[in-house]
Design a protein around this motif. Structure first.
Motif: not given
Lengths: 361, 361
Positions: B21-25, B27-29, B31-32, B212, B243
């Motif tokens: 999986x890609x890093x949390x950062x 994925x969060x970016x 999704x944003x 997620x 999220x």
């Protein structure tokens, strides 16, 4: 709150208790910038921000270990079920107006096969009430603070006495600490001083901490280990949960340090409001950063008046009006949080006084 | 997978099934930047990306309405409990090797007060087996595909017959569609053609969709309405879940369209692997985008050999080795997804052939 009310609130220039949440994009970008976003991601509860959060929280609570849950309801179902199985006993003491007693549609009875023994009425139950229980007990649950009756805490001496009673009778004491951070600030003690009185504690990461959700149960290694099979059964074992874990870390770092000042502001505001006519403040001196006010009128009428007031004055005071114990009054909650960084207490008092004038007109 | 294995996999230049999986950062970016991040946020299941996701999914599934859940286990506990209460009957038909039967620590029996009637053995159960049940039934559950036995689907005719049997006997048919998108691609039909056969369906947003987590139950308005009280009881009513909802929307848009080509690749790879000695492909022609291979050896020995192979060749083939039904063999799963966009099938076959040579050495 209806979407219309949300829009109305967002248009207000003064908000008393809870600021409207930032947009998803804003929060996601904020979380992406947190150091924990560079960790590997958690998978089924292992690694990443979840593991970091468990370590940080457990340390802060002074317990051996902790287990993350996405939802407090699930966390406490697991806790109580594990105690019940270990002791081969289905009876758990709860307060009838606790979250377990009021807000979970009797989950512990309907999906955990437990029997609730309800102690207390409008105030936290006491050791004297425990003394009267003749049935065997799997656990005693104390909610700190008891939100639905005005965020009330038992006296610290009483809490010590309950803890001593439980130890003497070999009954596990579990703290429903959905607002444990707020409770500790209210008592003026550390969280660890409270959790030392209990065998296990559940804490929550939204509410006072402003996170997205999520919870943790802390306790002994041997006890927490027994929660895992129940966590699977109740559907608590998420594929990944890092958005919640990162937001929780952020809340512990950024929000928790301000709770003592929020408690102080709540007491200052309550003190001022005690002087207003037509308003009952409960409790007169808040136990934490939140308390109730009872206003003359029905919830439905006050909701309408509050909407008109918000529209005319761009001032948002209360999230909702509910039934009050006193006939002719409705209840609203006031909670001091980041919104209170934007005003002085005297102004907040003025706004509430204006609303009282408005509803009398 | 241990953290060491995760690091080893990340260092590999070839990954057969599931990309790290890609890093949390990251994925969060991502999704944003999704359009749904500009919606208002969902609160306790209302509004925002959750509401949008419910509408999009329900429409796609051709059902009246749908309800988001954070976890499939919880979703299906609610579904089966609601059927059981409505019919005053605790018996539900499941497959013994389904997720409900194998992977939830008997949750339906331990926390939903249900009785499982287990039908079938190594293959999906048939209408003939249903005919033999003499007890009253609250529901029949069909998992599409049955993952633990090689992602097997019943023949479409058999599924129609099961549906007809349920309607004739007035028993609700529920689809465990954790991989419904993959099943539809495997059958070569739309999801709605499958869900039309059933009264309710649960679908998942990670797995094939790469989200997620999160799930949805679709069905009639009157049925879905009865899930809400159980959702509260099982701790499914999250403060907010955007999220997950945004990631799910992203998965439906970006990932779902590729599933038919993943099925095709799985069949092409299986076809090639069928020609290799010392390897059993199950089923010989995959029913969906995933299937099993059985390799000579024990799970423990193969895990070690696979680690050495990954280290030496920078090639990561299998996520884990488990028991196979055949003595002397271990089982591994192969799943065609985005990883397969990075290689041609002939190369994948070569890598597996090399591994077989490696373990023989």
């Amino acid at each position: 709150m209806t979407p219309n009310d949300q829009a109305l609130k967002q248009a207000c220039t003064f908000v008393l208790s809870r600021l409207s949440p930032p947009s998803a994009a804003e929060t996601l970008n904020r979380l992406a910038r947190h150091a924990a976003s560079e960790d590997g991601i958690d998978l089924y509860g292992e690694g990443g921000a979840v593991e970091r959060l468990e370590a940080v929280t457990t340390d802060r609570l002074g317990k051996e270990t902790g287990l993350f849950f996405i939802k407090g309801v699930t966390a406490q179902l697991c806790v109580l079920r594990a105690y019940a199985e270990a002791r081969n006993c289905r009876n758990v003491v709860i307060h009838p107006l606790s979250h377990l007693g009021m807000d979970e549609s009797d989950a512990i009875e309907r999906v955990a096969d437990l029997h609730a023994i309800r102690l207390g009425h409008h105030a936290p139950f006491t050791t004297a009430m425990l003394e009267d229980v003749t049935e065997p007990l799997a656990a005693v649950v104390v909610e700190l603070p008891l939100r639905r009756v005005g965020y009330l805490l038992p006296d610290l001496d009483e809490l010590h006495a309950i803890s001593a009673w439980c130890r003497e009778h070999d009954v596990p004491l579990h703290l429903d600490g959905a607002r444990l951070w707020e409770a500790a600030a209210g008592y003026g003690v550390t969280e660890a001083e409270l959790t030392a009185l209990a065998d296990s504690v559940y804490v929550s990461y939204y509410k006072g901490l402003g996170g997205l959700g999520g919870a943790l149960v802390a306790g002994s290694e041997s006890f927490i280990r027994t929660l895992r099979v129940w966590k699977t059964r109740y559907g608590g074992n998420l594929f990944t949960a890092y958005p919640y874990a990162i937001a929780a870390l952020d809340g512990l770092e950024q929000r928790a340090p301000h709770l003592p000042s929020y408690v102080e502001r709540a007491r200052k505001l309550a003190d001022a409001l005690n002087k207003l006519p037509d308003l009952i403040v409960h409790p007169r001196r808040p136990h934490t950063n939140a308390f109730q006010v009872w206003l003359p009128g029905t919830p439905a009428a006050l909701t309408e008046q509050h909407r008109r007031f918000a529209h005319e004055r761009k001032t948002w005071l209360f999230e909702r009006f509910g039934e009050a114990p006193l006939t002719g009054y409705a209840m609203a909650e006031i909670e001091m949080g980041p919104a209170s960084d934007r005003y002085v207490i005297a102004d907040a008092m003025e706004h509430i006084a204006h609303f009282l004038t408005f509803i009398r007109a």
